[in-house]
Design an enzyme around this catalytic site. Structure first.
Site, PDB file in Angstrom:
ATOM      1  N   GLY A  31       0.804  -1.219   0.000  1.00  0.00           N
ATOM      2  CA  GLY A  31       0.000   0.000   0.000  1.00  0.00           C
ATOM      3  C   GLY A  31       0.832   1.261   0.000  1.00  0.00           C
ATOM      4  N   ALA A  32       0.192   2.379   0.401  1.00  0.00           N
ATOM      5  CA  ALA A  32       0.826   3.698   0.305  1.00  0.00           C
ATOM      6  C   ALA A  32       1.388   3.876  -1.104  1.00  0.00           C
ATOM      7  CB  ALA A  32       1.912   3.867   1.370  1.00  0.00           C
ATOM      8  N   HIS A  34       2.491   4.806  -4.854  1.00  0.00           N
ATOM      9  CA  HIS A  34       3.037   5.978  -5.552  1.00  0.00           C
ATOM     10  C   HIS A  34       3.271   5.604  -7.013  1.00  0.00           C
ATOM     11  CE1 HIS A  34       6.827   3.838  -5.155  1.00  0.00           C
ATOM     12  NE2 HIS A  34       6.736   3.882  -3.833  1.00  0.00           N
ATOM     13  N   HIS A  37       4.803   2.156  -7.845  1.00  0.00           N
ATOM     14  CA  HIS A  37       3.861   1.047  -7.856  1.00  0.00           C
ATOM     15  C   HIS A  37       3.020   1.068  -9.140  1.00  0.00           C
ATOM     16  CE1 HIS A  37       4.304   1.628  -3.359  1.00  0.00           C
ATOM     17  NE2 HIS A  37       4.579   0.344  -3.487  1.00  0.00           N
ATOM     18  N   GLN A  61       7.795  -9.095   8.212  1.00  0.00           N
ATOM     19  CA  GLN A  61       9.029  -8.612   7.594  1.00  0.00           C
ATOM     20  C   GLN A  61       9.532  -7.317   8.220  1.00  0.00           C
ATOM     21  OE1 GLN A  61       7.031  -8.352   3.638  1.00  0.00           O
ATOM     22  NE2 GLN A  61       8.202  -6.465   3.372  1.00  0.00           N
ATOM     23  N   GLY A 148       9.529  -4.035  -8.247  1.00  0.00           N
ATOM     24  CA  GLY A 148      10.399  -2.914  -8.575  1.00  0.00           C
ATOM     25  C   GLY A 148      11.863  -3.203  -8.247  1.00  0.00           C
ATOM     26  N   SER A 186       9.434   6.168  -2.909  1.00  0.00           N
ATOM     27  CA  SER A 186       9.271   5.212  -1.822  1.00  0.00           C
ATOM     28  C   SER A 186       8.110   5.654  -0.952  1.00  0.00           C
ATOM     29  CB  SER A 186      10.544   5.132  -0.966  1.00  0.00           C
ATOM     30  OG  SER A 186      10.321   4.407   0.230  1.00  0.00           O
ATOM     31  N   SER A 187       7.387   4.691  -0.400  1.00  0.00           N
ATOM     32  CA  SER A 187       6.299   5.031   0.521  1.00  0.00           C
ATOM     33  C   SER A 187       6.834   5.775   1.737  1.00  0.00           C
ATOM     34  CB  SER A 187       5.574   3.755   0.962  1.00  0.00           C
ATOM     35  OG  SER A 187       5.050   3.072  -0.161  1.00  0.00           O
ATOM     36  N   ARG A 188       8.102   5.548   2.075  1.00  0.00           N
ATOM     37  CA  ARG A 188       8.697   6.214   3.231  1.00  0.00           C
ATOM     38  C   ARG A 188       8.957   7.699   2.983  1.00  0.00           C
ATOM     39  NH1 ARG A 188      10.891   2.112   6.736  1.00  0.00           N
ATOM     40  NH2 ARG A 188      10.660   0.074   5.754  1.00  0.00           N
TER      41      ARG A 188
END
Length: 280
Positions: A31-32, A34, A37, A61, A148, A186-188
């Protein structure tokens, strides 16, 4: 777009596609979402008759419980993005759909691919990742699955697992999508302060520098140069390394006919970022 909420609904969806002998592309995510993805979704749509995405924040994980707690969850926005991208279905399972016997990992022999880089700094991460990816692949039964290259070590581990387990799916790696600045999506990134987001651009810049140096210097001379750059920056370097693409091993000299990558992990404040680039 079909929203699939449990394993039985997924089974019904998959069987309807298999009955028609149609191809299914699969993009597993946490999810999250971008543009990185969505580039995977696009590749799947181009190469298959149906495309399925999954959204599941996999607890096994995360070696850091705080990281799991703070991981961004944007389900409704993710669904909207997938619909706009033309995805046919999204699988949003509960924990019990993937871990019916509790949060225990399957053991996967990774042949040492998990002992370096991310594996060395995030113990247990890859066993958790491999467990959930294998279970998702077995449930979704896709023709092709897309991952990715930002998580290149993960990609190589998945390729080995699929080969060893003889899973009937083609694994396809998709190039990293970057912002104009070069920062890997990145989701981060959404957790970065504006200041650190600007400073994090140096991660890509140092990878490009390493690629330039690789045409002139042996590996043992490149690494200290890059480490020195980080020592004078506001980012905290966790590791910078050069490895062979296929087996992720370090090496003494570049050899003709082989491919090599530079990998980096660094902290921008409290946010840990990773990136990589092919250098030869």
């Amino acid at each position: 777009m079909l929203i699939i909420k449990n394993r039985q609904e997924l089974s019904d969806f998959v069987q309807s596609i298999r009955a028609k002998q149609l191809t299914l592309g699969f993009v597993p995510t946490m999810g999250a979402l971008h543009e990185g993805h969505l580039s995977l979704i696009k590749r799947s749509i181009e190469g298959n008759q149906y495309t399925l995405c999954s959204i599941f924040v996999n607890p096994t994980q995360f070696n850091n419980p705080t990281d799991l707690e703070k991981y961004p969850r944007t389900e409704q926005e993710d669904i909207r993005k997938l619909e706009s991208a033309g995805c046919d279905a999204v699988y949003i399972p509960g924990v019990n759909d993937l871990y019916p016997q509790g949060l225990e990992n399957d053991f996967t022999d990774m042949g040492g691919l998990d002992s370096v880089m991310e594996g060395a700094f995030r113990p247990g991460h890859f066993q958790g990742m491999a467990t959930v990816v294998k279970r998702l692949l077995m449930q979704a039964q896709p023709t092709r699955a897309y991952f990715g290259e930002k998580d290149f070590q993960q990609l190589q581990i998945i390729r080995k697992m699929v080969k060893d387990e003889k899973l009937p799916v083609e694994i396809i790696g998709v190039p990293i999508v970057r912002e104009e600045s070069g920062l890997a999506l990145s989701s981060r990134n959404m957790r970065l302060s504006p200041d650190f987001k600007e400073k994090s651009v140096m991660i890509y810049q140092t990878l490009v520098k390493a690629k330039e140096l690789a045409s002139q210097l042996p590996p043992r001379q490149i690494i200290p140069i890059i480490e020195q750059i980080y020592s004078h920056s506001d980012l905290k370097l966790e590791y910078f390394t050069l490895v062979e693409e296929e087996d992720l091993r370090t090496f003494d000299d570049f050899e003709k006919g082989k491919h090599y990558r530079a990998f980096v992990a660094a902290f921008a404040g409290e946010i840990r970022l990773i990136d990589n680039i092919q250098i030869r």
